[in-house]
Write an enzyme that holds these catalytic residues in place. Structure first.
Site, PDB file in Angstrom:
ATOM      1  N   ARG A  64      -1.697  -7.245   8.148  1.00  0.00           N
ATOM      2  CA  ARG A  64      -3.145  -8.512   8.386  1.00  0.00           C
ATOM      3  C   ARG A  64      -3.245  -8.091   9.424  1.00  0.00           C
ATOM      4  NH1 ARG A  64      -0.691 -12.873   8.609  1.00  0.00           N
ATOM      5  NH2 ARG A  64      -2.749 -13.895   8.279  1.00  0.00           N
ATOM      6  N   LYS A 124      11.877  -8.566   9.141  1.00  0.00           N
ATOM      7  CA  LYS A 124      10.977  -8.073   7.885  1.00  0.00           C
ATOM      8  C   LYS A 124      11.188  -7.111   7.145  1.00  0.00           C
ATOM      9  CE  LYS A 124       5.415  -7.431   7.650  1.00  0.00           C
ATOM     10  NZ  LYS A 124       4.206  -7.768   8.231  1.00  0.00           N
ATOM     11  N   ARG A 252       3.700 -16.717  14.951  1.00  0.00           N
ATOM     12  CA  ARG A 252       6.041 -16.502  15.298  1.00  0.00           C
ATOM     13  C   ARG A 252       6.716 -17.926  15.663  1.00  0.00           C
ATOM     14  NH1 ARG A 252       7.384 -15.925  20.548  1.00  0.00           N
ATOM     15  NH2 ARG A 252       6.137 -16.127  22.020  1.00  0.00           N
TER      16      ARG A 252
HETATM   17  C1  BTN Z   1       1.062  -7.066   6.911  1.00  0.00           C
HETATM   18  O1  BTN Z   1       2.745  -6.527   7.084  1.00  0.00           O
HETATM   19  O2  BTN Z   1       0.409  -7.434   7.530  1.00  0.00           O
HETATM   20  C2  BTN Z   1       0.901  -6.468   5.538  1.00  0.00           C
HETATM   21  C3  BTN Z   1       1.089  -4.866   5.171  1.00  0.00           C
HETATM   22  C4  BTN Z   1       0.288  -4.214   3.741  1.00  0.00           C
HETATM   23  C5  BTN Z   1       1.221  -3.186   3.988  1.00  0.00           C
HETATM   24  C6  BTN Z   1       0.554  -2.428   2.355  1.00  0.00           C
HETATM   25  S1  BTN Z   1       1.513  -0.546   2.168  1.00  0.00           S
HETATM   26  C7  BTN Z   1      -0.037  -0.500   0.616  1.00  0.00           C
HETATM   27  C8  BTN Z   1      -1.467  -0.966   0.874  1.00  0.00           C
HETATM   28  N1  BTN Z   1      -1.909  -0.053   1.270  1.00  0.00           N
HETATM   29  C9  BTN Z   1      -2.343  -0.494   3.164  1.00  0.00           C
HETATM   30  O3  BTN Z   1      -2.708   0.187   4.084  1.00  0.00           O
HETATM   31  N2  BTN Z   1      -1.803  -1.911   3.574  1.00  0.00           N
HETATM   32  C10 BTN Z   1      -0.978  -2.178   2.382  1.00  0.00           C
END
Ligand code: BTN
Length: 265
Positions: A64, A124, A252
């Site tokens: 994100r 996390k 956070r």
């Molecule tokens: C976050 O923690 O901010 C979101 C992470 C999301 C990761 C997943 S892995 C599968 C999909 N492909 C990506 O590039 N991102 C999501």
């Protein structure tokens, strides 16, 4: 192009999802830049087909707010994206419903850190990235999920990681996918038809931030007071109650039980 599904439980996945997503295509690739990027490319090129794209490894995983989802070696994480056309009346809160669905499927001890991270023991475990493309008839959603399966050894993680095998030592990525995909599709359809309301009690029961002091990336701080009916984070600040939406800020907690000072969510 996608390989056959190898060790992944293709038949079981199709059986589990058929009633919620007829025609879903399940694909596995050993390596790709990002499963979200790939499904977004396809959607922008006009594909509106329902697809579940699973990757053994991502070379440019995305998180994100423009962050990186740090790549793990093959099998260390479950990384997949689900692409499908959706027509909810209101999209707000979809990420909360998805996070709750995944948490429920994986383990009762998982907590949800607004808007859509799964945490275990102050660290996390999983993240969710939802992106959409407007098609000719419907909006197409790409729902990307990354779950740490084994301890990540990658450098540069912005928050301390948790991994599923701490809780479920016998689980691997195919097993995790098999247990969460059916309920995930069911819950996405429930969200499409009924919105966030059916998920609010479940989210509140796992809300990691509730009652904690939080700092927002826009500089404001206050006490997290739960979520409103649209999935916004309620923060009691010196200037009054604010509703924070996920597009605007990250948050956070400044409580050591959530993450060490200075870590970003
Ligand atoms: C976050 O923690 O901010 C979101 C992470 C999301 C990761 C997943 S892995 C599968 C999909 N492909 C990506 O590039 N991102 C999501």
């Amino acid at each position: 192009m996608p390989d056959a599904l190898g060790p992944w439980p293709l038949d079981a996945l199709l059986a589990d999802t058929a009633q919620y997503c007829p025609g879903l295509r399940v694909e596995y690739v050993p390596s790709i830049d990002s499963t979200n990027s790939e499904l977004m490319r396809r959607a922008r090129a006009g594909s509106a087909d329902p697809v579940l794209l699973v990757a053994g490894h991502q070379t440019a995983g995305r998180g994100r707010l423009g962050r990186t989802w740090v790549s793990q070696t093959q099998g260390h994480a479950l990384t997949f994206s689900l692409g499908l056309a959706l027509e909810p009346r209101d999209w707000s809160g979809l990420s909360l419903a998805v996070g709750l669905s995944v948490a429920r499927s994986l383990h009762p001890e998982l907590r949800l850190k607004w808007p859509n991270d799964l945490w275990y023991a102050g660290r996390k475990l999983a993240g969710i990235l939802i992106e959409t493309v407007q098609g000719p008839a419907q909006r197409y959603a790409v729902i990307g999920i990354g779950v740490n399966i084994d301890e990540p050894h990658a450098a540069g993680l912005s928050v301390p990681p948790a991994w599923l095998r701490e809780l479920l030592p016998r689980f691997d990525a195919p097993a995790a996918l098999a247990c969460l995909v059916g309920p995930l599709l069911r819950d996405i359809r429930l969200f499409e038809h009924q919105g966030l309301a059916p998920f609010l009690p479940g989210f509140r029961a796992r809300d990691l931030l509730h009652g904690r002091e939080v700092v927002l990336s826009n500089g404001a701080s206050g006490t997290a007071m739960g979520i409103d009916s649209g999935g916004g984070l309620l923060v009691h600040t010196p200037a009054g109650m604010k509703t924070i939406t996920s597009a605007e800020v990250s948050v956070r907690a400044i409580d050591h039980g959530v993450g060490p000072p200075g870590t970003e969510a």
